[in-house]
Scaffold this active site. Structure first.
Site, PDB file in Angstrom:
ATOM      1  N   ASP A  85       0.854  -1.184   0.000  1.00 45.66           N
ATOM      2  CA  ASP A  85       0.000   0.000   0.000  1.00 45.66           C
ATOM      3  C   ASP A  85       0.899   1.246   0.000  1.00 45.66           C
ATOM      4  O   ASP A  85       1.775   1.352  -0.842  1.00 45.66           O
ATOM      5  CB  ASP A  85      -0.955  -0.083   1.205  1.00 45.66           C
ATOM      6  CG  ASP A  85      -2.061   0.950   1.183  1.00 45.66           C
ATOM      7  OD1 ASP A  85      -3.035   0.758   0.429  1.00 45.66           O
ATOM      8  OD2 ASP A  85      -1.949   1.948   1.919  1.00 45.66           O
ATOM      9  N   TYR A 139      -2.336  11.082   2.324  1.00 49.78           N
ATOM     10  CA  TYR A 139      -3.171  11.370   1.145  1.00 49.78           C
ATOM     11  C   TYR A 139      -3.266  12.864   0.901  1.00 49.78           C
ATOM     12  O   TYR A 139      -3.230  13.327  -0.249  1.00 49.78           O
ATOM     13  CB  TYR A 139      -4.573  10.792   1.353  1.00 49.78           C
ATOM     14  CG  TYR A 139      -4.628   9.290   1.461  1.00 49.78           C
ATOM     15  CD1 TYR A 139      -4.746   8.497   0.328  1.00 49.78           C
ATOM     16  CD2 TYR A 139      -4.553   8.656   2.698  1.00 49.78           C
ATOM     17  CE1 TYR A 139      -4.802   7.115   0.420  1.00 49.78           C
ATOM     18  CE2 TYR A 139      -4.605   7.272   2.799  1.00 49.78           C
ATOM     19  CZ  TYR A 139      -4.724   6.505   1.665  1.00 49.78           C
ATOM     20  OH  TYR A 139      -4.771   5.142   1.754  1.00 49.78           O
ATOM     21  N   HIS A 157      -6.883  -6.971  -1.089  1.00 50.70           N
ATOM     22  CA  HIS A 157      -5.843  -5.945  -0.982  1.00 50.70           C
ATOM     23  C   HIS A 157      -4.786  -6.259   0.071  1.00 50.70           C
ATOM     24  O   HIS A 157      -3.618  -5.890  -0.077  1.00 50.70           O
ATOM     25  CB  HIS A 157      -6.514  -4.603  -0.657  1.00 50.70           C
ATOM     26  CG  HIS A 157      -5.569  -3.461  -0.494  1.00 50.70           C
ATOM     27  ND1 HIS A 157      -4.858  -2.923  -1.551  1.00 50.70           N
ATOM     28  CD2 HIS A 157      -5.213  -2.746   0.600  1.00 50.70           C
ATOM     29  CE1 HIS A 157      -4.117  -1.921  -1.116  1.00 50.70           C
ATOM     30  NE2 HIS A 157      -4.308  -1.793   0.181  1.00 50.70           N
TER      31      HIS A 157
END
Length: 276
Positions: free
Chosen positions: A98, A200, A255
């Site tokens: 990730d 982010y 994921h």
């Protein structure tokens, strides 16, 4: 749990396995911590490898600087360089999942002499990701990133009811209840979720530091049930690696590759390390 420091920040790190073994840095993503690799690490240690798994910037309680600018990709990459220096290592094998995978891609592109091999779990090369946003369903898969740009609202939504939505989302993604609870509880620590979301929120600030071609041996693992990262960017990644490159598709895996496919991932990482 050991620690290392950089710029007044104190990072927790798990330094385990044979002290003289080939060093492997394990970089977690959102909203994990170094325990994401707990199921993988013993197999790596049995293969004679030393692992260094930090709780990254924002995830270590002593390394939660305020403001999104502190979470630009360059800062996160420099944290790994500080870890290597603290461990007395000129270079190491790097495994990232990730966001940890994005750090790994950037580290390998910007500092190739510090990376013996790269293993990217789930995440494609950032340039392949950018291409896919305009030519596939990747923009839909990544729509949550826009939501995370909002101030305060994501924290309120994800942490309402003792983190009910975050906890439920992680469980639906296939994580065992104990891990979903652990990650959610960590994010409920004061300032933890805001710090994690700042990775982010710093994306618009990192545009002047593109991740270029990677020139170190690279292994890319992707689960074909990944809801966030699609096949288009995954298959385009090879074009951005000018070194031996292999893509392994993990069938039926979501994921959370380090947690859900730990044994197979450890086997592949060990084999990849031994090719260097």
């Amino acid at each position: 749990m050991d620690t290392f420091t950089r710029g007044g920040l104190v990072f927790d790190v798990r330094d385990s396995g044979p002290a003289g073994g080939e060093p492997v840095v394990l970089l977690h993503g959102f909203p994990q911590d170094s325990s994401a690799f707990d199921r993988m690490a013993p197999a790596l240690h049995s293969a004679g490898l030393r692992t260094l798994a930090p709780d990254q910037r924002g995830y270590s309680p002593g390394a939660r600087p305020a403001g999104r600018a502190a979470y630009r990709l360059r800062e996160c990459v420099d944290d790994v360089l500080a870890l290597l220096q603290a461990a007395g290592l000129e270079s190491a094998h790097v495994v990232g999942h990730d966001w940890g995978g994005i750090v790994g891609w950037a580290l390998a592109a910007w500092h190739p002499w510090r990376v013996r091999t790269l293993t990217a779990l789930s995440v494609p090369h950032p340039a392949a990701m950018t291409q896919a946003l305009g030519h596939s369903d990747q923009a839909v898969r990544s729509s949550y990133v826009g939501f995370f740009q909002l101030p305060a609202v994501p924290e309120a939504v994800l942490l309402a009811g003792r983190g009910a939505l975050l906890r439920r989302t992680l469980r639906r993604g296939g994580l065992p209840t104990a891990l979903a609870d652990h990650y959610t509880d960590r994010m409920r620590e004061p300032g933890a979720l805001t710090a994690a979301l700042n990775w982010y929120r710093a994306l618009p600030l990192s545009g002047n530091a593109p991740v270029g071609t990677v020139r170190v041996p690279t292994l890319h693992l992707w689960g074909d049930r990944d809801a966030f990262l699609g096949r288009t960017a995954t298959e385009a990644t090879a074009a951005f690696v000018a070194a031996p490159y292999a893509l392994e598709v993990l069938e039926g895996v979501d994921h959370w590759v380090p947690e859900l496919a730990a044994e197979r991932t450890a086997e592949l990482v060990t084999a990849h390390v031994r090719t260097a």
